[in-house]
Design a protein around this motif. Structure first.
Motif, mmCIF file in Angstrom:
data_model
loop_
_atom_site.group_PDB
_atom_site.id
_atom_site.type_symbol
_atom_site.label_atom_id
_atom_site.label_comp_id
_atom_site.label_asym_id
_atom_site.label_seq_id
_atom_site.Cartn_x
_atom_site.Cartn_y
_atom_site.Cartn_z
ATOM 1 N N ALA A 231 34.555 -59.796 46.671
ATOM 2 C CA ALA A 231 33.745 -59.614 47.879
ATOM 3 C C ALA A 231 33.030 -58.265 47.852
ATOM 4 C CB ALA A 231 34.624 -59.729 49.118
ATOM 5 N N CYS A 232 33.745 -57.228 47.426
ATOM 6 C CA CYS A 232 33.156 -55.891 47.331
ATOM 7 C C CYS A 232 32.040 -55.862 46.286
ATOM 8 C CB CYS A 232 34.244 -54.889 46.989
ATOM 9 S SG CYS A 232 33.676 -53.185 46.942
ATOM 10 N N ALA A 233 32.297 -56.441 45.131
ATOM 11 C CA ALA A 233 31.291 -56.463 44.061
ATOM 12 C C ALA A 233 30.078 -57.298 44.460
ATOM 13 C CB ALA A 233 31.909 -57.014 42.785
ATOM 14 N N ALA A 234 30.288 -58.398 45.157
ATOM 15 C CA ALA A 234 29.179 -59.275 45.558
ATOM 16 C C ALA A 234 28.222 -58.548 46.497
ATOM 17 C CB ALA A 234 29.725 -60.545 46.210
ATOM 18 N N ARG A 235 28.729 -57.633 47.291
ATOM 19 C CA ARG A 235 27.863 -56.873 48.203
ATOM 20 C C ARG A 235 26.918 -55.938 47.445
ATOM 21 N NH1 ARG A 235 32.646 -56.901 51.426
ATOM 22 N NH2 ARG A 235 33.288 -54.857 50.666
ATOM 23 N N LEU A 236 27.230 -55.625 46.198
ATOM 24 C CA LEU A 236 26.392 -54.734 45.393
ATOM 25 C C LEU A 236 25.266 -55.467 44.681
ATOM 26 C CD1 LEU A 236 29.252 -52.609 43.773
ATOM 27 C CD2 LEU A 236 27.837 -51.996 45.756
ATOM 28 N N VAL A 237 25.336 -56.797 44.636
ATOM 29 C CA VAL A 237 24.355 -57.597 43.902
ATOM 30 C C VAL A 237 23.282 -58.096 44.860
ATOM 31 C CG1 VAL A 237 24.035 -59.614 42.434
ATOM 32 C CG2 VAL A 237 26.152 -58.299 42.277
ATOM 33 N N GLU A 238 22.026 -58.005 44.421
ATOM 34 C CA GLU A 238 20.899 -58.445 45.235
ATOM 35 C C GLU A 238 20.135 -59.553 44.528
ATOM 36 O OE1 GLU A 238 18.496 -55.038 46.026
ATOM 37 O OE2 GLU A 238 20.155 -53.908 46.914
ATOM 38 N N SER A 239 19.438 -60.368 45.313
ATOM 39 C CA SER A 239 18.598 -61.424 44.743
ATOM 40 C C SER A 239 17.617 -60.816 43.747
ATOM 41 C CB SER A 239 17.817 -62.140 45.842
ATOM 42 O OG SER A 239 18.689 -62.845 46.670
ATOM 43 N N GLY A 240 17.361 -61.540 42.668
ATOM 44 C CA GLY A 240 16.412 -61.098 41.665
ATOM 45 C C GLY A 240 17.007 -60.234 40.560
#
Length: 91
Positions: free
Chosen positions: A15-24
Motif C-alpha cells: 500500500a505504501c509503495a503503491a502510493r509512490l507510483v503514478e499513471s504513465g
C-alpha cells in the motif's frame, strides 16, 4: 510458503509503495510475494508499464488493457495473455 507469511505486513508495504507510483510511469517488479501484492494494487492505474520476471506479477498486470507489461525470462505477454516458452535443451 512465503506468500502466506506476514501477509498483513506485506499488504502494508504494498500500500505504501503503491502510493509512490503514478499513471504513465515505467517500473520493474521483481519476483516475490510482496511485489505480487503490489501488482494487484497497481492494476487500477492506467498508462503504467511494468517490466517483470514474475509470472504472478505478469498475470496481475495483464488484466488491464490500459497497461503495458513486459515479462523477461521464459514467459512473454501477448494480447493480455501469458505465453510460456520452453527453454532450448542444452547438451
Amino acid at each position: 510458503m512465503r506468500s502466506s507469511v506476514r501477509v498483513k505486513e506485506k499488504r502494508a508495504i504494498a500500500a505504501c509503495a503503491a502510493r509512490l507510483v503514478e499513471s504513465g510511469q515505467t517500473l520493474f517488479l521483481d519476483a516475490g510475494s510482496t511485489t505480487s501484492i503490489l501488482s494487484e494494487r497497481l492494476s487500477g492505474l492506467s498508462g503504467l508499464t511494468v517490466i517483470t520476471n514474475s509470472l504472478n506479477v505478469a498475470s496481475n498486470m495483464t488484466e488491464r488493457e490500459e497497461q503495458r507489461s513486459w515479462a523477461t525470462g521464459p514467459c512473454s505477454l501477448a494480447a493480455n495473455s501469458i505465453q510460456i516458452r520452453q527453454r532450448p535443451s542444452v547438451m
